[in-house]
Design a protein around this motif. Structure first.
Motif, PDB file in Angstrom:
ATOM      1  N   HIS A  49       0.850  -1.198   0.000  1.00 50.74           N
ATOM      2  CA  HIS A  49       0.000   0.000   0.000  1.00 50.74           C
ATOM      3  C   HIS A  49       0.882   1.244   0.000  1.00 50.74           C
ATOM      4  CE1 HIS A  49      -3.247   2.699   0.889  1.00 50.74           C
ATOM      5  NE2 HIS A  49      -2.775   3.009   2.078  1.00 50.74           N
ATOM      6  N   ARG A  50       0.330   2.343  -0.502  1.00 48.99           N
ATOM      7  CA  ARG A  50       1.075   3.601  -0.531  1.00 48.99           C
ATOM      8  C   ARG A  50       0.850   4.327   0.804  1.00 48.99           C
ATOM      9  NH1 ARG A  50      -1.372   7.556  -0.509  1.00 48.99           N
ATOM     10  NH2 ARG A  50       0.051   8.911  -1.626  1.00 48.99           N
ATOM     11  N   TRP A  51       1.491   3.822   1.858  1.00 47.15           N
ATOM     12  CA  TRP A  51       1.356   4.397   3.192  1.00 47.15           C
ATOM     13  C   TRP A  51       1.902   5.827   3.202  1.00 47.15           C
ATOM     14  CZ3 TRP A  51      -1.340   1.352   6.448  1.00 47.15           C
ATOM     15  CH2 TRP A  51      -1.379  -0.026   6.154  1.00 47.15           C
ATOM     16  N   ASN A  52       1.071   6.785   3.581  1.00 48.75           N
ATOM     17  CA  ASN A  52       1.499   8.190   3.562  1.00 48.75           C
ATOM     18  C   ASN A  52       2.749   8.424   4.399  1.00 48.75           C
ATOM     19  OD1 ASN A  52      -0.523   9.056   1.843  1.00 48.75           O
ATOM     20  ND2 ASN A  52      -1.945   9.531   3.489  1.00 48.75           N
ATOM     21  N   CYS A  53       2.861   7.738   5.529  1.00 51.30           N
ATOM     22  CA  CYS A  53       3.996   7.956   6.419  1.00 51.30           C
ATOM     23  C   CYS A  53       5.306   7.455   5.825  1.00 51.30           C
ATOM     24  CB  CYS A  53       3.757   7.290   7.774  1.00 51.30           C
ATOM     25  SG  CYS A  53       3.557   5.483   7.692  1.00 51.30           S
ATOM     26  N   ASP A 128       2.638   4.819  11.105  1.00 53.26           N
ATOM     27  CA  ASP A 128       1.262   5.243  11.319  1.00 53.26           C
ATOM     28  C   ASP A 128       0.558   4.162  12.144  1.00 53.26           C
ATOM     29  OD1 ASP A 128      -1.675   4.782  10.165  1.00 53.26           O
ATOM     30  OD2 ASP A 128      -1.228   6.910   9.937  1.00 53.26           O
ATOM     31  N   ALA A 168      -6.777   1.781   5.703  1.00 57.58           N
ATOM     32  CA  ALA A 168      -5.757   2.779   5.392  1.00 57.58           C
ATOM     33  C   ALA A 168      -5.963   3.342   3.988  1.00 57.58           C
ATOM     34  CB  ALA A 168      -4.365   2.168   5.508  1.00 57.58           C
ATOM     35  N   GLN A 169      -6.364   2.503   3.046  1.00 59.25           N
ATOM     36  CA  GLN A 169      -6.598   2.962   1.685  1.00 59.25           C
ATOM     37  C   GLN A 169      -7.725   3.981   1.644  1.00 59.25           C
ATOM     38  OE1 GLN A 169      -7.239  -0.834  -0.166  1.00 59.25           O
ATOM     39  NE2 GLN A 169      -5.142  -0.978  -0.916  1.00 59.25           N
ATOM     40  N   ASP A 172      -6.371   7.211   3.196  1.00 65.77           N
ATOM     41  CA  ASP A 172      -5.412   7.832   2.284  1.00 65.77           C
ATOM     42  C   ASP A 172      -6.123   8.511   1.117  1.00 65.77           C
ATOM     43  OD1 ASP A 172      -3.224   7.185   3.723  1.00 65.77           O
ATOM     44  OD2 ASP A 172      -2.543   5.559   2.447  1.00 65.77           O
ATOM     45  N   GLU A 175      -6.771  11.865   2.311  1.00 74.80           N
ATOM     46  CA  GLU A 175      -5.599  12.669   2.647  1.00 74.80           C
ATOM     47  C   GLU A 175      -4.743  13.053   1.451  1.00 74.80           C
ATOM     48  OE1 GLU A 175      -3.588  10.301   5.530  1.00 74.80           O
ATOM     49  OE2 GLU A 175      -4.790  11.061   7.190  1.00 74.80           O
ATOM     50  N   VAL A 176      -4.751  12.245   0.380  1.00 75.77           N
ATOM     51  CA  VAL A 176      -3.862  12.539  -0.737  1.00 75.77           C
ATOM     52  C   VAL A 176      -4.379  13.636  -1.637  1.00 75.77           C
ATOM     53  CG1 VAL A 176      -2.848  10.249  -0.781  1.00 75.77           C
ATOM     54  CG2 VAL A 176      -4.853  10.727  -2.183  1.00 75.77           C
TER      55      VAL A 176
END
Length: 210
Positions: A49-53, A128, A168-169, A172, A175-176
């Motif tokens: 996953h593209r974890w923001n952190c 996160d 989380a997806q 995100d 948030e993105v």
């Protein structure tokens, strides 16, 4: 603040095992099992996953030695690289340019630069909360069979990890901002024609050219 021992203890709690005082305790079987696979589990979850952190931007350095064939240039990927997200402002896999990752350490391309966004390997203390939850569930699934031979519990823990990643997806996606959310509206809203009319259509799918 998370540590490897904290994540290991969360994983052990999932499978009903006793807590450990230190993941580096070589005399404790549970600690040895957790330590033996925790970094691999972390890397796998980060790549899923593209974890923001864990996202970072960097301009890559071009290597002096070009590829023998197929591409004009090679760029050095960072040492903490795990997954490529964007190259030169475009999502990897959807760019007009052709790129290829080779040997896990080089980005090959014909472009004269390589500015990337990527998922990196990060210290556990920077996790996160949702990432920590997903990693602990994944670690529990990994150690479940070696410690208590419970295949049914292992499947349940894989489901727990999948739900944490899915949550989380969804977060995100909020948030993105405009890059990944509602791409059709974003593209139409940024068009010169719509900006020339002085307003962004409320429903771009119904917009018709004059």
């Amino acid at each position: 603040m998370n540590t490897n021992t904290d994540l290991a203890n969360r994983a052990l709690a999932h499978i009903g095992e006793m807590r450990i005082s230190d993941i580096d305790d070589a005399e404790n079987k549970a600690a040895r099992v957790c330590k033996g696979c925790i970094q691999q589990v972390i890397d796998e979850v980060l790549r899923e996953h593209r974890w923001n952190c864990a996202i970072k931007r960097v301009a890559l350095s071009q290597l002096a030695l070009a590829p023998e064939h197929g591409f004009a240039r090679a760029f050095q990927l960072p040492g903490d690289f795990l997954r490529l997200l964007e190259v030169n402002g475009e999502q990897f896999g959807e760019s007009d340019e052709f790129f290829e990752i080779e040997e896990g350490a080089r980005l090959l391309t014909n472009a004269d630069k390589a500015e990337i966004r990527y998922v990196r390997r990060i210290p556990v203390v920077e996790f996160d909360p949702l990432l920590a939850k997903a990693v602990s569930a994944a670690l529990a699934a990994e150690i479940c069979v070696p410690l208590n031979l419970n295949l049914q519990m292992q499947a349940q823990l894989e489901g727990l990890k999948a739900r944490a990643v899915s949550k989380a997806q969804r977060i995100d996606a909020i948030e993105v901002g405009s890059r990944e959310v509602r791409p059709i509206e974003r593209l139409l809203g940024n068009s010169l024609l719509i900006r020339a009319r002085g307003a962004r259509p409320r429903n771009p799918l119904r917009y018709q050219l004059p």
